[in-house]
Design an enzyme around this catalytic site. Structure first.
Site, PDB file in Angstrom:
ATOM      1  N   ASP A 260       0.885  -1.178   0.000  1.00 27.10           N
ATOM      2  CA  ASP A 260       0.000   0.000   0.000  1.00 27.10           C
ATOM      3  C   ASP A 260       0.924   1.231   0.000  1.00 27.10           C
ATOM      4  O   ASP A 260       1.030   1.947   0.978  1.00 27.10           O
ATOM      5  CB  ASP A 260      -0.962  -0.008   1.199  1.00 27.10           C
ATOM      6  CG  ASP A 260      -0.248  -0.043   2.546  1.00 27.10           C
ATOM      7  OD1 ASP A 260       0.850  -0.619   2.636  1.00 27.10           O
ATOM      8  OD2 ASP A 260      -0.788   0.516   3.523  1.00 27.10           O
TER       9      ASP A 260
ATOM     10  N   HIS B 255       9.006  -0.554   9.643  1.00 24.35           N
ATOM     11  CA  HIS B 255       8.005  -1.635   9.651  1.00 24.35           C
ATOM     12  C   HIS B 255       8.141  -2.548   8.428  1.00 24.35           C
ATOM     13  O   HIS B 255       8.457  -3.728   8.545  1.00 24.35           O
ATOM     14  CB  HIS B 255       6.597  -1.044   9.664  1.00 24.35           C
ATOM     15  CG  HIS B 255       6.286  -0.201  10.865  1.00 24.35           C
ATOM     16  ND1 HIS B 255       6.280  -0.711  12.138  1.00 24.35           N
ATOM     17  CD2 HIS B 255       5.970   1.106  10.978  1.00 24.35           C
ATOM     18  CE1 HIS B 255       5.960   0.246  12.997  1.00 24.35           C
ATOM     19  NE2 HIS B 255       5.765   1.365  12.310  1.00 24.35           N
TER      20      HIS B 255
HETATM   21 CA    CA Z   1       2.623  -0.653   4.192  1.00 24.34          CA
END
Ligand code: CA
Length: 316
Positions: A8, A243
């Site tokens: 995303d 992340h």
């Molecule tokens: Ca992401």
């Protein structure tokens, strides 16, 4: 290894994508685009643009889901998310459109066909909401056992959440989809906040990237620095946690993390919505998820910097 990234894109997705392209072990056979940090179509556009900036126009991008399973409206990023990633998802940095468009066939079909073709050689790395992956697992019930591994960024098992006291953003964006994935029986490694919060990328590194003098290095440093200045914790710490790149790194080198087998389920009701927790109905029988609980952060950070910096230096 054959790899599919489900992104995303998004600032830290861009860094994860760059790490994958910088890694000789990885043959990136495709990117699938999902909503999350941005709307789905913008995610596809950004993945294509970042790859083109790095000289890679050979990797196809497929459109995945454009909204959570239970939503009737197409997803648009919230103002809060736009503030952190920029309205364009890339820190308001203008990265030119790629010369290629997303593929006509869907991400769901691409994932199913890739698993059919490559089986255990295939590693799927989702770093956004799990909506597309859940749709693929439901469309082809044999996918869970065919696919080699799913190494996903998401969840928080032993620590609090980042969008609510107990929920991590990717899982919170579609808890029902996450439940389908976690209970599918596929070989899943969960790279959650338990480990990603222990990683770091200092803001000072962005000056070093810019000094490489390439357009790509300058642009990626500006994209990343925007996030470092607009995400509250990153601003305080003088740099950001990593992340999504950690999921790519752990897919390449599983010894970077230590995992424990937990039958993860996701709460879908009320204030606990989006919480990842052990499912006591599956405690003995599974299916289990390999949840990462420890990370060799210095080794990951070295791997990330060495690889990404080498690619940025060599870019145009
Ligand atoms: Ca992401």
């Amino acid at each position: 290894m054959k790899m599919i990234l489900d992104l995303d894109t998004g600032v830290d997705d861009s860094l994860a994508l760059t790490l994958a392209l910088a890694s000789p072990e990885v043959e990136l056979i495709g990117v699938t685009a999902v909503f999350g940090n941005v709307a789905r179509d913008l995610s596809a556009r950004n993945s294509l643009a970042v790859m083109a900036m790095l000289g890679r126009t050979d990797v196809p991008v497929y459109l995945g889901c454009d909204r959570p399973r239970t939503a009737s409206e197409r997803y648009e990023a919230t103002l809060e998310v736009k503030d952190i990633h920029g309205a364009n998802g890339l820190g308001e940095v203008e990265i030119p459109d790629a010369p290629r468009a997303p593929e006509e066939s869907s991400a769901v079909d691409f994932i199913i066909q890739a698993a059919e073709r490559y089986g255990s050689e295939l590693t799927l790395v989702p770093t956004g909401p799990l909506t597309t992956i859940a749709a693929a697992l439901e469309k082809d019930p044999s996918l869970a056992r065919k696919i080699g591994r799913i190494v996903l960024m998401g969840g928080a098992l032993t620590v609090g959440g980042n969008v609510s006291p107990c929920a991590e953003a990717n899982i919170a964006n579609d808890p029902e989809a996450a439940n389908v994935v976690f209970s599918s029986g596929a070989n899943i490694t969960m790279i959650g906040l338990d480990v990603t919060l222990r990683t770091f990328l200092p803001r000072g590194d962005m000056d070093r990237w810019r000094a490489f003098g390439t357009d790509a290095a300058r642009a990626l440093a500006n994209v990343t620095e925007y996030y470092m200045l607009h995400e509250a914790a990153a601003r305080e710490r003088g740099g950001c946690v990593q992340h999504d790149p950690l999921a790519v790194a752990a897919a390449i080198d599983p010894t970077l993390v230590r995992t424990t087998a937990v039958p993860v389920r996701v709460d879908t009701e009320g204030a606990l919505r989006g919480r990842t927790i052990g499912d006591n109905a599956r405690l003995l029988a599974g299916p289990f998820v390999n949840a990462a609980i420890e990370v060799d952060a210095p080794r990951f950070e070295r791997m990330f910097s060495e690889r990404v910096e080498a690619l940025l230096r060599a870019a145009s």
